[in-house]
Design an enzyme around this catalytic site. Structure first.
Site, PDB file in Angstrom:
ATOM      1  CB  THR A 100      -5.729 -11.110 -68.729  1.00  0.00           C
ATOM      2  OG1 THR A 100      -5.994  -9.920 -69.399  1.00  0.00           O
ATOM      3  CG2 THR A 100      -4.254 -11.291 -68.619  1.00  0.00           C
ATOM      4  CB  THR A 121      -3.937 -10.204 -72.063  1.00  0.00           C
ATOM      5  OG1 THR A 121      -5.281  -9.718 -72.134  1.00  0.00           O
ATOM      6  CG2 THR A 121      -3.006  -9.133 -72.560  1.00  0.00           C
ATOM      7  CD  GLU A 174      -3.778  -6.063 -74.510  1.00  0.00           C
ATOM      8  OE1 GLU A 174      -4.172  -5.816 -73.367  1.00  0.00           O
ATOM      9  OE2 GLU A 174      -3.872  -7.193 -75.041  1.00  0.00           O
ATOM     10  CB  SER A 200      -0.142  -3.554 -69.246  1.00  0.00           C
ATOM     11  OG  SER A 200      -0.594  -4.728 -68.621  1.00  0.00           O
ATOM     12  CB  SER A 201      -3.317  -3.429 -64.800  1.00  0.00           C
ATOM     13  OG  SER A 201      -3.851  -2.174 -65.057  1.00  0.00           O
ATOM     14  N   GLY A 233      -7.453  -9.702 -64.865  1.00  0.00           N
ATOM     15  CA  GLY A 233      -8.456  -8.826 -64.267  1.00  0.00           C
ATOM     16  C   GLY A 233      -8.274  -7.346 -64.511  1.00  0.00           C
ATOM     17  N   GLY A 234      -7.674  -6.963 -65.646  1.00  0.00           N
ATOM     18  CA  GLY A 234      -7.524  -5.538 -65.920  1.00  0.00           C
ATOM     19  C   GLY A 234      -6.808  -4.859 -64.765  1.00  0.00           C
ATOM     20  CG  ASP A 281      -5.515  -2.095 -71.837  1.00  0.00           C
ATOM     21  OD1 ASP A 281      -6.731  -2.154 -71.577  1.00  0.00           O
ATOM     22  OD2 ASP A 281      -4.716  -2.989 -71.503  1.00  0.00           O
ATOM     23  CD  GLU A 295      -8.431  -4.980 -72.745  1.00  0.00           C
ATOM     24  OE1 GLU A 295      -7.634  -5.348 -71.884  1.00  0.00           O
ATOM     25  OE2 GLU A 295      -9.466  -4.345 -72.478  1.00  0.00           O
TER      26      GLU A 295
HETATM   27  N1  GLU Z   1      -5.315  -5.312 -71.127  1.00  0.00           N
HETATM   28  C1  GLU Z   1      -5.181  -5.532 -69.740  1.00  0.00           C
HETATM   29  C2  GLU Z   1      -3.878  -5.017 -69.203  1.00  0.00           C
HETATM   30  O1  GLU Z   1      -2.890  -5.098 -69.845  1.00  0.00           O
HETATM   31  C3  GLU Z   1      -5.201  -6.957 -69.459  1.00  0.00           C
HETATM   32  C4  GLU Z   1      -6.515  -7.485 -69.829  1.00  0.00           C
HETATM   33  C5  GLU Z   1      -7.380  -7.421 -68.668  1.00  0.00           C
HETATM   34  O2  GLU Z   1      -7.168  -8.224 -67.765  1.00  0.00           O
HETATM   35  O3  GLU Z   1      -8.279  -6.581 -68.664  1.00  0.00           O
HETATM   36  O4  GLU Z   1      -3.819  -4.538 -68.141  1.00  0.00           O
END
Ligand code: GLU
Length: 574
Positions: free
Chosen positions: A390, A408, A429, A453-454, A474-475, A432, A410
């Site tokens: 991301t 992102t 994505e 999402s985060s 960073g998820g 997630d 993902e």
């Molecule tokens: N898919 C993640 C989220 O929406 C973002 C991607 C990531 O940074 O891992 O939280």
């Protein structure tokens, strides 16, 4: 004569004190301070695109879209028009914060069992994990509602970069190298990103003429070309029958996406989350992101404590994550107001003492009836580990508009599948979602649903004026990185550049707290004495942020080191 004047000028210039490295706009510098607008992204080309838009009279939204489109070229493993994202923006004229949800959706044929029994790794590189692209619709909505440029104008810098190419740096090389095994298994991806069968070497110029052409066609035809038109048909065909390299043994599962899913896609304007914290207002992204609610709840918990240090930061985050995992997803009835209420925060804060809590801690009960100290009785929901992918950017313009934008695809490299002939990777994505079975989990897949999402693009206001914008990739560590930056800045008194550069740790209701080496060096003894268990995570986040320092002066900040460092630029350096 001209020569003489020239050399006299040269002497004069050489007598002047050397400009600090950060003043050279041709280099990647993590801090820039000045007037008239500012940007921070992970990439010099993207930051330059934003600045050139601002200099030509575009606003922060125009510049954010232009920079995002460039990141689709230079950071194609993190960002792309076929991905998704969230934008939190301040419209200075209306004196109001808006958010745009450009999150991908699940196809209508998807249900809560669609990922059941599928190994996570198999989901990662598959048509099944590709969500209906949100980013293009997001750009279109952002520009129509808040911008001044047409989509074509905003895409022009990206068209230029994709055609003329960019210099491959170590990060691009490393990210490609980490993907070689799966990129090789997809003909279109190998052809684009493994020229001569290997990652393009550091220092070489990488061009993506097919992506330049895709952007050009979008400029001409508009977003309908994807959301129902020819490009959409090609995406659906790719998702349903990924172009697997003959002889590959990889099981690349087909997806469920139909053209009707693309036609039905909408980017959405949503109400931001808002908490008041130390006399300021903090705005973030509401569900389907858990960014705003989790950062907000943790801040409220911290505010309810008599003192705040790293121990308290970790404990507040631990508790907020327990609640995020239990209650937040893209479904009706998320108790957002209660999760962000002071009453709930106080009830949660009273669990924090001198000793670290033992994770997984149970979620609290955000029911509006709060006692002085309730021991939670619910069951903790486990958290899946997420990667470092991301990207995030911030922009401010001369009118005082501010944008914090996460985008992102993902995984680093999305689902690894380039749409043949179009130069763009598809997202994955939908990984997630909770794969299940997990009865009651708010984040199980469903038809048209957006995976939780985060992403946590965040704006801070003091007496109604924007003072700070921040965000990170960073998820699920995005949430802790943003929280830690705010704690560093507002509780520990660091400058914004120091707040970003400082070593990070992330506690997400897991038995062990992950931390960077420098954090371990500094805090391990103190935290272990309080019962924390720490484990190394070599690098957490790659943040960008900006801060208003006085009326018109803005400081833009990117990472000095992580992910190769980022690029901060201003329109008019101080
Ligand atoms: N898919 C993640 C989220 O929406 C973002 C991607 C990531 O940074 O891992 O939280």
């Amino acid at each position: 004569m001209r020569r003489v004047i020239y050399s006299a000028a040269a002497v004069l210039i050489s007598l002047l004190p050397a400009a600090p490295a950060s003043a050279d706009p041709q280099q990647k510098n993590p801090v820039a301070e000045g007037y008239g607008g500012a940007v921070a992204t992970v990439d010099l080309d993207a930051s330059k695109a934003a600045i050139s838009v601002l200099k030509r009279g575009g606003n922060a939204v125009d510049a954010a879209v232009a920079a995002g489109a460039v990141l689709g070229v230079t950071e194609p493993y993190s960002a792309g028009l076929t991905g998704g994202g969230f934008m939190v923006l301040y419209d200075a004229k209306q004196r109001r914060v808006f958010t745009i949800d450009g999150r991908e959706t699940a196809p209508r044929a998807m249900n809560s069992t669609s990922f059941e029994g599928i190994p996570f790794d198999e989901g990662v590189t598959s048509g099944l994990s590709a969500g209906v692209p949100g980013t293009l619709a997001h750009w279109d909505l952002a520009l129509r509602r808040f911008g001044t440029l047409s989509l074509g104008q905003a895409l022009q810098p990206a068209i230029d970069v994709a055609s003329r190419g960019f210099v491959v740096d170590q990060t691009f090389y490393d990210q490609t190298a980490a993907n070689v095994a799966r990129f090789k298994d997809i003909t279109s991806t190998a052809a684009l990103y493994l020229p001569n069968g290997a990652p393009p070497p550091v220092g070489s110029v990488f061009r993506n003429p097919e992506l330049a052409n895709t952007y050009r066609e979008l400029a001409r035809r508009g977003p309908g070309w994807l959301y129902g038109g020819r490009l959409g048909k090609e995406i659906v065909a790719t998702v349903k029958k990924p172009p697997v390299t003959p002889g590959s043994t990889r099981n690349v599962r087909p997806g469920l996406m139909e053209l009707s899913d693309l036609r039905a896609y909408r980017a959405l304007l949503r109400e931001p989350t808002k908490v008041s914290y130390n006399g300021m207002d903090v705005y973030g992204m509401a569900p389907p992101s858990s960014g705003g609610s989790t950062v907000g709840e943790a801040l409220n918990i911290l505010e309810a404590l008599p003192k705040v240090g790293v121990h308290e930061y970790l404990e507040a985050s631990r508790l907020a994550f327990a609640d995020r995992n239990a209650y937040v997803g893209d479904l009706p009835g998320v108790p957002l107001r209660e999760l962000l209420s002071d009453g709930f925060a106080k009830e949660r804060a009273c669990l924090i003492g001198d000793r670290a809590l033992t994770s997984p801690v149970a979620p609290g009960n955000p029911d509006g009836r709060y006692g002085p100290c309730a021991t939670p009785t619910g069951t903790a929901t486990p958290i899946a580990d997420e990667g470092p992918e991301t990207t995030h950017l911030v922009v401010a313009d001369r009118w005082g508009n501010v944008v914090a934008y996460n985008l992102t695809i993902e995984s680093t490299g999305g689902n690894g599948i380039v749409v043949p002939g179009r130069g763009v990777l598809l997202n994955n994505e939908l990984t997630d979602f909770t794969f299940g079975p997990a009865p009651g989990d708010p984040n199980l897949p469903g038809p048209g649903k957006r995976p939780r999402s985060s992403m946590a693009p965040t704006l801070v206001f003091d007496h109604g004026r924007p003072v700070l914008a921040a965000g990170s990739p960073g998820g699920s560590t995005i949430i802790t990185t943003v929280l830690q930056i705010l704690v560093n800045r507002y509780e520990l008194g660091m400058s914004l550049p120091d707040a970003l550069a400082a070593p990070r740790a992330t506690q997400r209701n897991t038995a062990q707290t992950q931390a960077e080496q420098a954090f371990l060096d500094k805090y391990r003894t103190e935290l272990e004495a309080k019962g924390h268990s720490l484990v190394l995570n070599p690098e957490i986040g790659a943040a960008t942020a900006l801060e208003f320092r006085g009326r018109d002066l803005v400081q833009a900040v990117a990472e000095p080191v992580r992910r190769g460092g980022g690029s901060a630029l201003v329109v008019q350096p101080r």
